[in-house]
Design a protein around this motif. Structure first.
Motif, PDB file in Angstrom:
ATOM      1  N   SER A  22     136.324 107.515  59.206  1.00  0.00           N
ATOM      2  CA  SER A  22     137.726 107.478  58.783  1.00  0.00           C
ATOM      3  C   SER A  22     138.300 106.084  58.947  1.00  0.00           C
ATOM      4  CB  SER A  22     138.560 108.449  59.598  1.00  0.00           C
ATOM      5  OG  SER A  22     137.873 109.653  59.741  1.00  0.00           O
ATOM      6  N   ILE A  23     137.922 105.413  60.038  1.00  0.00           N
ATOM      7  CA  ILE A  23     138.436 104.061  60.256  1.00  0.00           C
ATOM      8  C   ILE A  23     137.922 103.121  59.168  1.00  0.00           C
ATOM      9  CG2 ILE A  23     138.318 102.070  61.800  1.00  0.00           C
ATOM     10  CD1 ILE A  23     138.445 104.071  64.138  1.00  0.00           C
ATOM     11  N   GLN A  26     139.777 103.747  56.019  1.00  0.00           N
ATOM     12  CA  GLN A  26     141.105 103.169  56.174  1.00  0.00           C
ATOM     13  C   GLN A  26     141.097 101.657  55.918  1.00  0.00           C
ATOM     14  OE1 GLN A  26     142.676 103.131  60.215  1.00  0.00           O
ATOM     15  NE2 GLN A  26     143.662 105.056  59.714  1.00  0.00           N
ATOM     16  N   LYS A  30     142.890  99.497  52.915  1.00  0.00           N
ATOM     17  CA  LYS A  30     143.854  98.446  53.224  1.00  0.00           C
ATOM     18  C   LYS A  30     143.498  97.164  52.492  1.00  0.00           C
ATOM     19  CE  LYS A  30     145.124  99.936  57.795  1.00  0.00           C
ATOM     20  NZ  LYS A  30     144.905  99.694  59.219  1.00  0.00           N
ATOM     21  N   ARG A  40     147.753 106.308  54.739  1.00  0.00           N
ATOM     22  CA  ARG A  40     147.953 107.230  55.846  1.00  0.00           C
ATOM     23  C   ARG A  40     147.500 108.646  55.465  1.00  0.00           C
ATOM     24  NH1 ARG A  40     151.711 107.144  60.096  1.00  0.00           N
ATOM     25  NH2 ARG A  40     152.215 109.216  60.802  1.00  0.00           N
ATOM     26  N   SER A  43     143.746 108.713  55.256  1.00  0.00           N
ATOM     27  CA  SER A  43     143.021 108.634  56.531  1.00  0.00           C
ATOM     28  C   SER A  43     143.182 109.916  57.350  1.00  0.00           C
ATOM     29  CB  SER A  43     143.404 107.389  57.334  1.00  0.00           C
ATOM     30  OG  SER A  43     144.781 107.306  57.486  1.00  0.00           O
ATOM     31  N   ILE A  44     144.309 110.591  57.204  1.00  0.00           N
ATOM     32  CA  ILE A  44     144.445 111.882  57.892  1.00  0.00           C
ATOM     33  C   ILE A  44     143.404 112.873  57.340  1.00  0.00           C
ATOM     34  CG2 ILE A  44     145.953 113.913  58.148  1.00  0.00           C
ATOM     35  CD1 ILE A  44     148.323 111.953  58.329  1.00  0.00           C
ATOM     36  N   TYR A  47     139.869 111.911  58.425  1.00  0.00           N
ATOM     37  CA  TYR A  47     139.603 112.250  59.810  1.00  0.00           C
ATOM     38  C   TYR A  47     139.392 113.754  59.987  1.00  0.00           C
ATOM     39  CZ  TYR A  47     139.982 112.729  64.802  1.00  0.00           C
ATOM     40  OH  TYR A  47     139.719 113.042  66.106  1.00  0.00           O
TER      41      TYR A  47
ATOM     42  N   HIS B 141     158.923 109.367  63.064  1.00  0.00           N
ATOM     43  CA  HIS B 141     157.482 109.530  63.270  1.00  0.00           C
ATOM     44  C   HIS B 141     157.126 109.389  64.739  1.00  0.00           C
ATOM     45  CE1 HIS B 141     157.845 108.720  59.009  1.00  0.00           C
ATOM     46  NE2 HIS B 141     156.639 109.242  58.854  1.00  0.00           N
ATOM     47  N   GLU B 286     144.672 102.728  65.648  1.00  0.00           N
ATOM     48  CA  GLU B 286     143.872 103.420  64.633  1.00  0.00           C
ATOM     49  C   GLU B 286     144.025 104.932  64.784  1.00  0.00           C
ATOM     50  OE1 GLU B 286     140.103 101.660  65.465  1.00  0.00           O
ATOM     51  OE2 GLU B 286     140.255 100.192  63.829  1.00  0.00           O
ATOM     52  N   ILE B 288     146.517 106.567  66.086  1.00  0.00           N
ATOM     53  CA  ILE B 288     147.853 107.009  65.663  1.00  0.00           C
ATOM     54  C   ILE B 288     147.925 107.025  64.143  1.00  0.00           C
ATOM     55  CG2 ILE B 288     150.320 106.448  65.697  1.00  0.00           C
ATOM     56  CD1 ILE B 288     149.848 105.166  68.456  1.00  0.00           C
ATOM     57  N   GLU B 289     147.298 106.046  63.513  1.00  0.00           N
ATOM     58  CA  GLU B 289     147.346 105.991  62.054  1.00  0.00           C
ATOM     59  C   GLU B 289     146.619 107.179  61.415  1.00  0.00           C
ATOM     60  OE1 GLU B 289     145.819 102.448  59.984  1.00  0.00           O
ATOM     61  OE2 GLU B 289     147.816 102.368  59.084  1.00  0.00           O
ATOM     62  N   MET B 290     145.619 107.721  62.128  1.00  0.00           N
ATOM     63  CA  MET B 290     144.903 108.876  61.586  1.00  0.00           C
ATOM     64  C   MET B 290     145.631 110.183  61.877  1.00  0.00           C
ATOM     65  SD  MET B 290     140.881 108.111  61.958  1.00  0.00           S
ATOM     66  CE  MET B 290     140.891 107.754  63.673  1.00  0.00           C
ATOM     67  N   GLY B 291     146.818 110.069  62.424  1.00  0.00           N
ATOM     68  CA  GLY B 291     147.601 111.281  62.660  1.00  0.00           C
ATOM     69  C   GLY B 291     147.329 111.938  63.996  1.00  0.00           C
ATOM     70  N   LEU B 292     146.533 111.275  64.840  1.00  0.00           N
ATOM     71  CA  LEU B 292     146.299 111.845  66.164  1.00  0.00           C
ATOM     72  C   LEU B 292     147.462 111.461  67.078  1.00  0.00           C
ATOM     73  CD1 LEU B 292     142.574 110.815  66.450  1.00  0.00           C
ATOM     74  CD2 LEU B 292     143.491 113.040  65.873  1.00  0.00           C
TER      75      LEU B 292
END
Lengths: 143, 437
Positions: A22-23, A26, A30, A40, A43-44, A47, B141, B286, B288-292
């Motif tokens: 996922s990283i 991302q 970018k 965003r 990437s959600i 993940y 957020h 990273e 936080i950006e993945m929604g964790l």
């Protein structure tokens, strides 16, 4: 004009490496310069689907295709498959083992979360035959 | 890639001494924004510098220093307010109490000395109010990310622009102190606000950037910043024989602990997390950006290890400093010394909020369109696939992918790669591909 594609492999039960795909997804998006909100959402989804493969799916591959107007994420695995897709899409429904739940996963939010963030989600899965998720995101300039 | 405004990219606060630099690649590998290249045997900054000083910390030859300070008129008379970072209290050993240090600064000739630790406590309470307010409304957020570390804010703007929304629109304690000092002193003595000048004493090179660059000047309010290490000796000399018995320090142990990692969240009665160090900060951003981590209310990130006490302009060892702050924490207690009703009133009046528009941090779109970027990345990919991916850095670029990008952009040559140099076949093939994509 060729699309940009990149494949990654996802290893089952490798919780140390989990999330790295996922990283990478991302970072790639970018560098293409998509707007933060779109990245965003992707990437959600990346993940959540990666974690599904790590927990349930056995080994799998993630294939990212990027065109100027569309991003496609295909996550395929050779795992046990999803028995009842409709049920799996319900919030809170989980087949995670207690062990995974203790690790903080398996809240039954994975697929619903993907559905919420994607523009389109196709689930191709049969019991015992593995699962293929095709997640697409549309990019319209200025929106 | 979203770029930080041009003038910042051109004016990093980092200087590389050409006589000392031997062109090793240590700093280049350490840079989190991949801004450094080694060309013709010398390191130089070509990309966006966020002033994190990782290069300075890792350089084995001490060739890199942070610049941006001038020594002239530090103690410029009665219209100069000095506002030291709370880190300063951890620098002079256990026998010097915070009040002694503030009095020593007065003795040095500064007309007004404003402590930041008390405002830090007020800030803590404002954060609590903000969390309570917006958790209820559900319109922001989470987790919120602390806006206190300027390098973290730069890093977010450069690498994680989607997280700008996680920064609460609150002014940091140092900004509040500076703003209020200017306001109060000009009112009391009838000066114009612009005649009152504020000097920050800081452990952090990135602070000076905020002061110097025109875009930020409007918001930063402070006029000057000096490193703790530059003023350390003068303070030490003035610590002896203080006859002044004023009380300038008012905070509890909570406000004093802000300088160390975890110090900011120590005063928050919420679900929080404190992260320090560049690699860990990136890792958590990273996540936080993945929604964790959305169950958390507040995340304190500091790019310096152990927090601001690990800043490049400190003097004392960071672990000693940490212990000292913990000791002061016990000595001054954790009971906050603020009037809650006053803080709530001020919060409602907007006293804690910043007028800073954080979208300013990210400026200008990438010069290339998305389609052009995809095209470029495809060409980069073709070069990278031909390389053995040793990531050796001998070409002068931090990794093979960056090298390939630099080749496409015409910044370096395929022959700079040690591997390609010995393989003429691959070289000619790649050359023709680059020419005809």
């Amino acid at each position: 004009m060729t699309d940009l594609t990149k494949s990654f492999s996802v290893k089952a039960r490798d919780f140390v490496k989990a999330g790295e795909v996922s990283i990478e997804v991302q970072e790639l998006l970018k560098s293409v310069g998509f707007p933060p909100d779109l990245i965003r959402r992707v990437s959600i989804c990346a993940y959540e689907s990666e974690m599904n493969v790590v927990m349930h799916g056995g080994d799998g591959t993630c294939r990212l295709t990027v065109c100027p107007k569309r991003i496609t994420l295909e996550m395929a695995d050779a795992g046990p498959g999803i028995e009842d897709i409709e049920l799996a899409l319900q919030e809170g429904y989980s087949t995670a083992t207690p062990e995974y739940q203790e690790m903080g996963f398996g809240a039954g939010m994975g697929l619903p979360n993907i559905q919420k963030n994607a523009d389109d989600l196709k689930i191709d899965s049969k019991k015992g035959k593995g699962t293929r998720l095709t997640i697409t995101f549309d990019f319209r300039d200025g929106s | 890639m979203t770029a930080i405004s041009e003038n910042r990219a051109k004016k990093p606060r980092i200087e590389i001494d050409a006589d000392q630099c031997n062109g090793c690649i240590v700093c280049m590998k350490a840079c989190p924004t991949k801004a450094i290249r080694v060309r013709e045997g010398l390191a130089r900054i070509e990309g966006v510098c966020i002033n994190c000083c990782e290069c300075m910390r890792t350089c084995p030859r001490n060739a890199i220093s942070a610049s941006g300070f001038q020594d002239e008129d530090l103690c410029g008379g009665d219209r100069v307010v000095v506002s030291p970072s709370t880190v300063i209290y951890s620098q002079f050993g256990p026998d010097c109490l915070p009040n002694d240090i503030l009095l020593a600064l007065r003795k040095m000739g500064f007309g007004y000395v404003h402590d930041q630790s008390y405002t830090s406590e007020l800030f803590n309470f404002a954060v609590e109010l903000y969390i309570k307010d917006h958790r209820k409304k559900g319109d922001t957020h989470f987790p919120l990310i602390s806006p206190a570390c300027p390098v973290v804010v730069n890093l977010i703007a450069y690498r994680f622009p989607s997280l700008l929304k996680h920064l609460p629109p609150l002014a940091t304690p140092r900004e509040i102190v500076t703003r209020e000092a200017k306001k109060r002193i000009s009112l009391k003595y009838g000066y114009k606000p612009e005649e009152v000048r504020v000097l920050n004493i800081t452990p952090c090179p990135a602070m000076t950037e905020f002061i110097k660059e025109s875009v930020y000047r409007k918001y930063a309010h402070a006029d000057k910043a000096v490193g703790i290490n530059r003023i350390y000796e003068s303070i030490q000399k003035n610590l002896h024989g203080i006859e002044d018995d004023r009380v300038l320090h008012h905070s509890s142990g909570i406000g004093l602990s802000w300088g160390m990692s975890g110090g900011e969240i120590a005063g928050l009665d919420r679900n929080c997390l404190a992260v320090s160090g560049m690699d860990e900060t990136i890792l958590y951003l990273e996540k936080i950006e993945m929604g964790l981590l959305h169950d958390l209310d507040y995340v304190e990130c500091r790019v310096c290890r152990e927090g601001c006490i690990g800043g490049p302009f400190t003097v004392a060892d960071k672990y000693r400093a940490k212990h000292l702050l913990q000791k002061f924490g016990r000595m001054f207690g954790s009971e906050k010394r603020i009037k809650y009703k006053y803080v709530i009133d001020q919060y409602k009046k907007g006293w804690f909020f910043t007028e800073k528009d954080r979208s300013l941090y990210v400026s200008g779109d990438s010069e290339r369109s998305i389609a052009e970027n995809i095209e470029r990345l495809n060409r980069v990919k073709r070069i990278v696939e031909a390389l053995p991916r040793k990531e050796c850095g001998m070409c002068g670029c931090p990794d093979c992918e960056t090298f390939a990008g630099d080749v496409i952009d015409g910044k370096c040559n395929l022959r700079d790669c040690l591997f390609l140099r010995d393989r003429p076949k691959i070289l000619t093939q790649l050359k023709s591909e680059i020419r005809n994509p």
